[in-house]
Design a protein around this motif. Structure first.
Motif, PDB file in Angstrom:
ATOM      1  N   UNK A 148       0.836  -1.204   0.000  1.00 53.07           N
ATOM      2  CA  UNK A 148       0.000   0.000   0.000  1.00 53.07           C
ATOM      3  C   UNK A 148       0.867   1.248   0.000  1.00 53.07           C
ATOM      4  N   UNK A 149       0.612   2.150  -0.943  1.00 49.77           N
ATOM      5  CA  UNK A 149       1.298   3.433  -0.968  1.00 49.77           C
ATOM      6  C   UNK A 149       0.476   4.425  -0.158  1.00 49.77           C
ATOM      7  N   UNK A 150       1.147   5.261   0.628  1.00 49.62           N
ATOM      8  CA  UNK A 150       0.404   6.169   1.510  1.00 49.62           C
ATOM      9  C   UNK A 150       1.117   7.505   1.671  1.00 49.62           C
ATOM     10  N   UNK A 151       0.366   8.493   2.128  1.00 49.84           N
ATOM     11  CA  UNK A 151       0.927   9.815   2.384  1.00 49.84           C
ATOM     12  C   UNK A 151       1.270   9.918   3.869  1.00 49.84           C
ATOM     13  N   UNK A 152       2.556   9.991   4.173  1.00 48.99           N
ATOM     14  CA  UNK A 152       3.020  10.007   5.566  1.00 48.99           C
ATOM     15  C   UNK A 152       2.427  11.170   6.353  1.00 48.99           C
ATOM     16  N   UNK A 263      -0.644  15.397  -2.796  1.00 49.48           N
ATOM     17  CA  UNK A 263      -0.955  16.646  -2.107  1.00 49.48           C
ATOM     18  C   UNK A 263      -1.554  16.427  -0.719  1.00 49.48           C
ATOM     19  N   UNK A 264      -1.744  15.183  -0.324  1.00 52.03           N
ATOM     20  CA  UNK A 264      -2.280  14.904   1.001  1.00 52.03           C
ATOM     21  C   UNK A 264      -3.795  14.925   1.079  1.00 52.03           C
ATOM     22  N   UNK A 265      -4.464  14.780  -0.060  1.00 53.27           N
ATOM     23  CA  UNK A 265      -5.926  14.743  -0.059  1.00 53.27           C
ATOM     24  C   UNK A 265      -6.462  13.305  -0.036  1.00 53.27           C
ATOM     25  N   UNK A 266      -5.548  12.363  -0.177  1.00 51.56           N
ATOM     26  CA  UNK A 266      -5.862  10.938  -0.064  1.00 51.56           C
ATOM     27  C   UNK A 266      -4.846  10.330   0.890  1.00 51.56           C
ATOM     28  N   UNK A 267      -5.317   9.425   1.740  1.00 56.47           N
ATOM     29  CA  UNK A 267      -4.417   8.822   2.714  1.00 56.47           C
ATOM     30  C   UNK A 267      -3.644   7.631   2.178  1.00 56.47           C
ATOM     31  N   UNK A 268      -4.306   6.769   1.382  1.00 57.67           N
ATOM     32  CA  UNK A 268      -3.647   5.547   0.926  1.00 57.67           C
ATOM     33  C   UNK A 268      -4.325   4.979  -0.306  1.00 57.67           C
ATOM     34  N   UNK A 269      -3.573   4.193  -1.072  1.00 57.78           N
ATOM     35  CA  UNK A 269      -4.100   3.427  -2.196  1.00 57.78           C
ATOM     36  C   UNK A 269      -3.373   2.089  -2.246  1.00 57.78           C
ATOM     37  N   UNK A 270      -4.106   1.031  -2.519  1.00 59.33           N
ATOM     38  CA  UNK A 270      -3.518  -0.310  -2.641  1.00 59.33           C
ATOM     39  C   UNK A 270      -2.917  -0.443  -4.030  1.00 59.33           C
ATOM     40  N   UNK A 271      -1.592  -0.378  -4.100  1.00 52.80           N
ATOM     41  CA  UNK A 271      -0.878  -0.430  -5.377  1.00 52.80           C
ATOM     42  C   UNK A 271       0.484  -1.072  -5.169  1.00 52.80           C
TER      43      UNK A 271
END
Length: 436
Positions: A148-152, A263-271
C-alpha cells in the motif's frame, strides 16, 4: 496509462484469449543471435514514458551500442484488451510486454523462444513468469513489492505513529484519518477498474506462502477466513462498508488520484511499489515533498512478522512475426541490463546482483520480509488462470471486485459472506473439473 499489471501468470475469466494467431519459426537469417540491424517497434503500457520522451532518450543511449538499429515506440492505452485483440493477427510489434491474458502454454504461439530457462535463471529474477516447458519467452522489465502506498503527512496528522499489521488496526487507522483530517482515507479508483485488482499482488504475503497461487487454484473454497484472497477482498469490502473510501466511486480518476495523494488529499491506495515514484512526482508537482510518500506492507502478519511479495512486472518478449529478431533481442537485453529504468521507477532490478531500490527502505525499516512467489509445479503453470476462467471470476480484472464494492456501499443487494459463498460455489465447480 502509467499503470502496471500484476505479474502473475493469470488471466481474467471472461478475457482469456481464444487465440487463432499463426505461428512461424524464425529463419537462421532472422534469429535472435544474428547481427542487430533494422527497425523495431516496441509496444508498451507505459504511455507516460513515451509521451514525456523518456523512451526516446533510452533509444538514443541504446544506439550508442547498436547504431544500426532504429527503435520506435508505441504507447498502448488499455494495454491488456488492445494487445489481446492484436494478437489474433500478426501486427503486434517486434518487442512487446507480454499480456497477462496469454497463458504459459500459449507463449510459443506468439513469442520467439529465447533459449533454455536454466540459461537465464542464474542471472535474472522472475524467469518463471515468462517460461514454459523449460523454455524462456521473455525477460521481466523489473519487479515490485506489493502493498500500500500512503501519504506520511496524512497519517501523522491523524496521530498514527505505528503502521497497521492487522485489518482491525487498518480500519481503526482509516477512521482516525477520516475524523482528524480532510483526506479520503482510502481511494479505490473504482471507475478505472484495474486498481481494484492490485491487491492480488499480495497473494501469499498474508500467510507467508510462496505457493499461494497453486494452493488457491486447488482450494475448492478459497474465500474462507484464513486465506490470502479472503483477507485481500475483506480489506476492500470492509473499508468501503465503513465509508472510509471515496464518496462517489463512479467518478474516480486515476491520473487525478496521483495528484490528490501527493498533495495529502488521499491517505492511501492499494498499489504495487511501482506507484511510489509516480506519487512522489505528483507530490513535488503539487508543491509537497517526495519524502511525504511512503510504502507499507499489507496489514497482516504471521506470528508477528509482516511479509510483502516481490514479483515481476511485465516481461518483454519478441513477436514470432518480427523481421528483426536480433535487434529486438538486443533491445530487451540492453533495456533490462543497461538502462536506468528500474532505478528511475523505484523498481527491483531484474538482475539478481543488483541492490533493492531506495523506495523499499520503509519496508525493511519496519521489519517486513520480502518473499518471491514460487514457480508453479510442472504441468500446473496455468492452473490458477484455468480455474479462474472456468469459474468466470476475473481475479486480475475488475468485474467481480466492482460488484464487491457495490455490495459494500449498498448499491447492490447482498452481503460479504453471501458474495464470498457465491464465489466459492463457482470456484469449487471449476476445481472439480480441472484439478485431478
Amino acid at each position: 496509462m502509467a499503470k502496471k499489471a500484476i505479474a502473475l501468470a493469470a488471466t481474467v475469466a471472461v478475457a482469456a484469449i481464444a487465440l487463432s494467431g499463426c505461428s512461424s519459426s524464425g529463419s537462421a537469417a532472422n534469429s535472435i543471435t544474428g547481427k542487430p540491424t533494422g527497425t523495431i517497434t516496441v509496444l508498451t503500457q507505459r504511455t507516460d514514458l513515451v509521451s514525456d520522451g523518456t523512451f526516446k532518450k533510452y533509444a538514443a543511449e541504446f544506439n550508442k551500442a547498436y547504431p544500426d538499429v532504429t527503435v520506435k515506440f508505441e504507447g498502448v492505452n488499455d494495454y491488456e484488451n488492445a494487445i489481446k485483440t492484436r494478437l489474433n493477427g500478426t501486427k503486434y510489434g517486434d518487442v512487446l510486454a507480454i499480456p497477462a491474458a496469454v497463458k504459459p502454454s500459449q507463449l510459443a504461439q506468439f513469442f520467439e523462444p529465447l533459449g533454455k530457462t536454466t540459461d537465464y535463471s542464474g542471472k535474472y529474477r522472475y524467469t518463471a513468469q515468462a517460461s514454459y516447458g523449460g523454455t524462456q519467452y521473455g525477460i521481466v522489465s523489473g519487479g515490485n513489492a506489493n502493498g500500500i502506498v500512503y501519504n506520511k503527512k496524512v497519517w501523522e496528522k491523524a496521530g498514527i505513529t505505528k503502521l497497521p499489521t492487522t485489518e482491525t488496526e487498518w480500519l481503526d487507522d482509516l477512521k482516525l484519518i477520516k475524523s482528524k483530517t480532510d483526506a479520503i482515507p482510502l481511494y479505490t479508483n473504482y471507475k478505472d477498474g484495474w486498481p481494484l485488482s492490485q491487491g492480488m499482488g499480495s497473494l501469499g504475503a498474508i500467510t507467508d506462502d510462496p505457493d499461494a497461487a497453486i494452493h488457491m487454484a486447488e482450494n475448492p473454497k478459497p474465500w474462507t477466513e484464513g486465506t490470502d484472497i479472503y483477507a485481500i477482498d475483506s480489506l476492500l469490502f470492509d473499508s468501503v462498508h465503513d465509508k472510509l473510501t471515496e464518496p462517489d466511486p463512479l467518478s474516480t480518476d486515476w491520473e487525478g488520484s496521483k495528484t490528490q495523494l501527493g498533495a495529502g488529499k488521499i491517505g492511501a491506495m492499494v498499489l504495487g511499489s511501482w506507484a511510489v515514484s509516480q506519487m512522489q512526482a505528483a507530490a513535488v508537482k503539487a508543491g509537497a515533498s517526495a519524502d511525504d510518500i511512503g510504502y507499507m506492507a499489507f496489514p497482516a502478519n504471521v506470528k508477528g512478522v509482516q511479509y510483502a511479495t516481490n514479483a515481476g512486472d511485465y516481461a518483454y518478449g519478441i513477436s514470432k512475426h518480427s523481421t528483426a529478431k536480433a535487434a529486438a533481442m538486443a533491445w530487451i537485453t540492453w533495456f533490462t541490463e543497461k538502462s536506468d529504468y528500474t532505478k528511475s521507477q523505484g523498481m527491483v532490478s531484474t538482475l539478481k546482483d543488483s541492490p533493492l531500490p531506495a523506495n523499499l527502505t520503509g519496508l525493511s525499516d519496519a521489519g517486513v520480509k520480502l518473499i518471491e512467489p514460487a514457480a508453479a509445479p510442472k504441468g500446473k503453470e496455468s492452473l490458477l488462470s484455468d480455474v479462474a476462467n472456468q469459474a468466470q471470476i476475473d481475479l486480475y480484472g475488475q468485474v467481480y471486485r466492482q460488484k464487491l464494492v457495490d455490495i459494500a456501499r449498498g448499491a447492490a443487494d447482498g452481503t460479504k459472506d453471501g458474495y464470498f459463498a457465491e464465489l466459492n460455489t463457482k470456484w469449487s465447480a471449476a476445481v472439480k473439473q480441472l484439478v485431478k
